[in-house]
Design a protein around this motif. Structure first.
Motif, PDB file in Angstrom:
ATOM      1  N   HIS A  50       0.848  -1.195   0.000  1.00  0.00           N
ATOM      2  CA  HIS A  50       0.000   0.000   0.000  1.00  0.00           C
ATOM      3  C   HIS A  50       0.881   1.241   0.000  1.00  0.00           C
ATOM      4  CE1 HIS A  50       0.792  -0.516   4.348  1.00  0.00           C
ATOM      5  NE2 HIS A  50       0.533   0.779   4.492  1.00  0.00           N
ATOM      6  N   ILE A  51       0.245   2.363  -0.253  1.00  0.00           N
ATOM      7  CA  ILE A  51       0.954   3.640  -0.175  1.00  0.00           C
ATOM      8  C   ILE A  51       0.137   4.598   0.677  1.00  0.00           C
ATOM      9  CG2 ILE A  51       2.103   3.390  -2.412  1.00  0.00           C
ATOM     10  CD1 ILE A  51       0.034   5.453  -3.506  1.00  0.00           C
ATOM     11  N   HIS A  52       0.842   5.504   1.332  1.00  0.00           N
ATOM     12  CA  HIS A  52       0.224   6.618   2.047  1.00  0.00           C
ATOM     13  C   HIS A  52       0.776   7.886   1.429  1.00  0.00           C
ATOM     14  CE1 HIS A  52      -1.356   4.148   5.283  1.00  0.00           C
ATOM     15  NE2 HIS A  52      -0.148   3.694   5.588  1.00  0.00           N
ATOM     16  N   LEU A  53      -0.078   8.857   1.213  1.00  0.00           N
ATOM     17  CA  LEU A  53       0.390  10.140   0.711  1.00  0.00           C
ATOM     18  C   LEU A  53      -0.447  11.267   1.273  1.00  0.00           C
ATOM     19  CD1 LEU A  53      -1.220  11.003  -2.538  1.00  0.00           C
ATOM     20  CD2 LEU A  53      -0.855   8.577  -2.229  1.00  0.00           C
ATOM     21  N   VAL A  54       0.193  12.412   1.374  1.00  0.00           N
ATOM     22  CA  VAL A  54      -0.504  13.651   1.710  1.00  0.00           C
ATOM     23  C   VAL A  54      -0.246  14.596   0.557  1.00  0.00           C
ATOM     24  CG1 VAL A  54      -0.659  15.633   3.272  1.00  0.00           C
ATOM     25  CG2 VAL A  54      -0.259  13.339   4.201  1.00  0.00           C
TER      26      VAL A  54
END
Length: 180
Positions: free
Chosen positions: A81-85
């Motif tokens: 998965h990826i997390h981004l802001v």
């Protein structure tokens, strides 16, 4: 089975009546289909990207080039998965006149996610064909994504810290397939 709106309900996880093109910060999580670990592995609390994971990072960097009203803020690529802001700006960044959004104006979070998923899926398919990456079945990414509207600076700092430390907490991550 054909689609029947009376029995096939897709419950939205979006905030009702919220305009996702409003200026502000947004925290987004996108998961690989079936949570397969296709993007690398965690070793000693550090994410070790494989070439597919490196490709995903490159497309994150491209978001600002594609969307002049968007500014990247924080990012981590995890095994599945990826997390981004990202920040949607009320005005385009200085010097950004090419590659405007399809609407020619601002951008919405669903547009950003759709474009990102499309570009990374196409690049991953090429990697499977040309570089023998692990194939995926069906789609690379899960149908939906999780997003959180960042309401204040305190929340933004907490989320950035979470993203930075996410590889260190992989053992206890609910998205880790070996997590009990």
């Amino acid at each position: 089975m054909t689609y029947n709106p009376d029995i096939h309900h897709r419950r939205s996880i979006r905030v009702p009546d919220y305009d996702y093109s409003q200026a502000g910060y947004y925290f987004i999580t996108i998961c690989v289909q079936n949570r397969e670990c296709l993007l690398g592995e965690i070793k000693n609390g550090t994410m070790q990207l494989n070439t597919a994971g490196q490709m995903v990072c490159q497309w994150f960097d491209e978001l600002e080039n594609k969307f002049p009203h968007l500014k990247n803020n924080a990012f981590v690529c995890m095994p599945n998965h990826i997390h981004l802001v990202v920040q949607i700006l009320s005005e385009p960044r200085q010097g950004q006149t090419h590659r405007s959004t399809p609407t020619g104006g601002s951008v919405s979070i669903p547009q950003v996610v759709q474009w990102f998923k499309t570009m990374t899926s196409n690049a991953y398919i090429k990697g499977v064909k040309n570089h023998h990456w692990q194939p995926f079945y069906g789609k690379l990414w899960q149908r939906n994504y999780w997003e959180h509207i960042v309401w204040d600076d305190k929340n933004l700092l907490f989320i950035r810290d979470y993203i930075i430390n996410n590889p260190k907490t992989w053992e206890n991550d609910v998205l880790n397939p070996t997590h009990q």
